[in-house]
Enzyme design. Structure first.
Site, PDB file in Angstrom:
ATOM      1  N   TYR A 144      16.921   0.552  -1.936  1.00 47.78           N
ATOM      2  CA  TYR A 144      17.193   1.718  -1.093  1.00 47.78           C
ATOM      3  C   TYR A 144      18.595   2.277  -1.304  1.00 47.78           C
ATOM      4  O   TYR A 144      18.795   3.475  -1.226  1.00 47.78           O
ATOM      5  CB  TYR A 144      17.044   1.343   0.390  1.00 47.78           C
ATOM      6  CG  TYR A 144      15.638   1.453   0.891  1.00 47.78           C
ATOM      7  CD1 TYR A 144      14.660   0.563   0.462  1.00 47.78           C
ATOM      8  CD2 TYR A 144      15.277   2.445   1.793  1.00 47.78           C
ATOM      9  CE1 TYR A 144      13.374   0.660   0.926  1.00 47.78           C
ATOM     10  CE2 TYR A 144      13.985   2.542   2.263  1.00 47.78           C
ATOM     11  CZ  TYR A 144      13.037   1.644   1.828  1.00 47.78           C
ATOM     12  OH  TYR A 144      11.756   1.748   2.280  1.00 47.78           O
ATOM     13  N   LYS A 193      10.270 -12.143  -5.000  1.00 41.47           N
ATOM     14  CA  LYS A 193       9.570 -12.070  -6.290  1.00 41.47           C
ATOM     15  C   LYS A 193      10.437 -12.828  -7.284  1.00 41.47           C
ATOM     16  O   LYS A 193      10.911 -12.295  -8.306  1.00 41.47           O
ATOM     17  CB  LYS A 193       9.377 -10.588  -6.674  1.00 41.47           C
ATOM     18  CG  LYS A 193       8.501 -10.354  -7.886  1.00 41.47           C
ATOM     19  CD  LYS A 193       7.027 -10.675  -7.672  1.00 41.47           C
ATOM     20  CE  LYS A 193       6.251 -10.559  -8.966  1.00 41.47           C
ATOM     21  NZ  LYS A 193       4.878 -11.075  -8.881  1.00 41.47           N
ATOM     22  N   ASP A 225       3.433 -10.707  -3.799  1.00 40.45           N
ATOM     23  CA  ASP A 225       2.027 -10.359  -4.084  1.00 40.45           C
ATOM     24  C   ASP A 225       1.081 -11.308  -3.359  1.00 40.45           C
ATOM     25  O   ASP A 225       0.064 -10.894  -2.788  1.00 40.45           O
ATOM     26  CB  ASP A 225       1.759 -10.310  -5.602  1.00 40.45           C
ATOM     27  CG  ASP A 225       2.396 -11.449  -6.378  1.00 40.45           C
ATOM     28  OD1 ASP A 225       3.178 -12.222  -5.789  1.00 40.45           O
ATOM     29  OD2 ASP A 225       2.114 -11.578  -7.584  1.00 40.45           O
ATOM     30  N   ASP A 249       9.672  -3.061   3.820  1.00 36.77           N
ATOM     31  CA  ASP A 249       9.075  -1.764   4.146  1.00 36.77           C
ATOM     32  C   ASP A 249       7.568  -1.835   3.943  1.00 36.77           C
ATOM     33  O   ASP A 249       6.786  -1.399   4.794  1.00 36.77           O
ATOM     34  CB  ASP A 249       9.688  -0.682   3.238  1.00 36.77           C
ATOM     35  CG  ASP A 249       9.130   0.687   3.544  1.00 36.77           C
ATOM     36  OD1 ASP A 249       9.015   1.019   4.746  1.00 36.77           O
ATOM     37  OD2 ASP A 249       8.782   1.422   2.606  1.00 36.77           O
ATOM     38  N   ASP A 253       4.328  -2.176   7.074  1.00 36.91           N
ATOM     39  CA  ASP A 253       3.208  -1.249   7.302  1.00 36.91           C
ATOM     40  C   ASP A 253       1.870  -1.971   7.187  1.00 36.91           C
ATOM     41  O   ASP A 253       0.944  -1.721   7.956  1.00 36.91           O
ATOM     42  CB  ASP A 253       3.242  -0.081   6.309  1.00 36.91           C
ATOM     43  CG  ASP A 253       3.978   1.126   6.889  1.00 36.91           C
ATOM     44  OD1 ASP A 253       4.856   0.916   7.753  1.00 36.91           O
ATOM     45  OD2 ASP A 253       3.682   2.267   6.487  1.00 36.91           O
TER      46      ASP A 253
HETATM   47  C1  IPM Z   1      10.496   2.640   7.767  1.00 31.65           C
HETATM   48  C2  IPM Z   1      10.320   3.957   7.039  1.00 31.65           C
HETATM   49  C3  IPM Z   1      11.610   4.347   6.347  1.00 31.65           C
HETATM   50  C4  IPM Z   1      11.922   3.282   5.325  1.00 31.65           C
HETATM   51  C5  IPM Z   1      11.583   5.741   5.697  1.00 31.65           C
HETATM   52  C6  IPM Z   1      11.276   6.800   6.724  1.00 31.65           C
HETATM   53  C7  IPM Z   1      12.853   6.050   4.967  1.00 31.65           C
HETATM   54  O1  IPM Z   1       9.254   3.875   6.155  1.00 31.65           O
HETATM   55  O2  IPM Z   1      11.348   2.579   8.675  1.00 31.65           O
HETATM   56  O3  IPM Z   1       9.805   1.688   7.449  1.00 31.65           O
HETATM   57  O4  IPM Z   1      11.452   3.342   4.193  1.00 31.65           O
HETATM   58  O5  IPM Z   1      12.671   2.355   5.670  1.00 31.65           O
HETATM   59 MG    MG Z   2       8.214   2.070   6.241  1.00 27.86          MG
END
Ligand code: IPM
Ligand code: MG
Length: 361
Positions: A144, A193, A225, A249, A253
């Protein structure tokens, strides 16, 4: 206690779920004799309309003046005309806030509520033992914040993204995760990894060294993975999961899908001094904005995390969390959580039920 809270509602569903969350906070304040002062700041597309910046200095100042930051959601420019300019301009507002306040530890609790087991996309037999774990994501390093560049090499379009980790960045998240594990089942799974990446090799070394300071905690390592597969086929095995920025990240999700809706996952990003930014893990959901049907729980649970982590108000936080669990058990849910049932309630009805439950205590 008197506390100042920077309220950055943002756009999309941000403002409506934030409004409901402040109602809940006001009830808590009244009940426990606290005084919460809300300092409202513009962020994201809403800020761009006024300041031509997604995260203006005015907003940063408000955040400096506050004891904690409560963030809603940002989806981009409100006005389509700004879209083209926006694409190349500054850092995304949430990244800017993370960088500005050196927020390096992100915590996302993943929990499948027993009453909502049928809302999960996973089969009941896979999750019946209980999914309840914390993801610790390193937030200040890795891909990042390395250099990003597109260039021409030998007449070919090329691009590179730099991934750097410093030992001190890894140490900081390692200690935070080990301390959390000490308060839970004393199991920690570090995800990397290390069979390929140098940053992961360093990550693993630092974790193995840090583990010596916490002899009671059982540290395991898992490759990213394999980890994503394990989170689907056997999610009950996890308790504290800790990983670097990009992997964090992605797995957060993935894990957020397990409870059945992104609208259930709160989060906090903390810095070394304990300053916290609290935000729902989901996005701004512009498709349902203004319809009054958004799930406010992630925002409300983020406020509960703020009470716990920034203000030390553990009882108050627990009351909110318990109330959320109770109304789910009573079948009070928003539309996003429905799989087979027909009945759902609006955000306002859910919040009314939550407040009624909090008032019973
Ligand atoms: C999160 C989001 C952010 C990230 C984006 C919006 C930059 O996906 O907080 O997980 O990638 O960290
Ligand atoms: Mg995210």
């Amino acid at each position: 206690m008197n506390k100042k809270i920077a309220v950055l509602a943002g756009d999309g569903i941000g403002p409506e779920i934030m409004q409901g969350t402040l109602r809940v906070l006001n009830v808590i304040a009244q009940k426990f004799n606290h005084h919460f002062e809300y300092l409202e700041g513009k962020i994201g597309g809403q800020a761009y309309e006024i300041y031509r910046s997604h995260c203006p200095v005015e907003t940063l100042q408000i955040c400096h003046d506050a004891d904690a930051i409560l963030f809603g959601s940002v989806g981009g420019p409100v006005n389509e005309q700004h879209l083209a300019k926006w694409k190349n301009c500054e850092l995304n507002s949430i990244l800017k806030l993370r960088q500005h306040f050196n927020l390096n530890i992100n915590i996302r609790p993943i929990k499948v509520y027993p009453a909502l087991i049928t809302s999960s996309p996973l089969k009941a037999e896979v999750i019946h033992q209980g999914v309840d774990y914390l993801i610790f994501r390193e937030l200040s390093g890795g891909l990042y914040f390395g250099q990003h560049e597109q260039f021409i090499a030998d007449n070919r379009r090329s691009a590179k993204d730099e991934c750097i980790y410093l030992e001190e960045q890894i140490l900081s998240i390692a200690h935070a995760a080990f301390k959390a594990a000490m308060l839970r089942t004393k199991k920690i799974c570090s995800v990397d990894k290390a069979n390929v990446l140098a940053t992961s090799k360093l990550w693993r070394e630092v974790f193995n060294e840090t583990a010596k300071t916490y002899p009671e905690v059982q540290l395991t390592h898992m490759l990213i993975d394999n980890c994503v597969m394990q989170m689907i086929i056997n999610p009950c095995q996890f308790d504290v999961v800790v990983t670097e920025n990009m992997f964090g990240d992605i797995i957060s999700d993935l894990a957020a899908a397990l409870p059945g809706s992104l609208g259930l996952i709160p989060s906090v990003s903390l810095n070394k001094e304990g300053r916290g930014l609290y935000e729902p893990s989901g996005g701004s959901a512009p498709d349902i904005a203004g319809k009054g049907i958004a799930n406010p729980c992630a925002q409300i649970l983020s406020a509960a995390m703020m009470l716990r982590y920034s203000f030390g108000m553990n009882t108050e936080a627990a009351i909110i969390e318990k109330a959320v669990q109770t109304i789910f058990a009573e079948g009070i849910v928003t539309k996003d959580l429905l799989r087979n049932q027909e009945k759902w309630v609006t955000s306002t009805v859910l919040i009314n039920a939550l407040i009624a439950n909090i008032n019973k205590h």
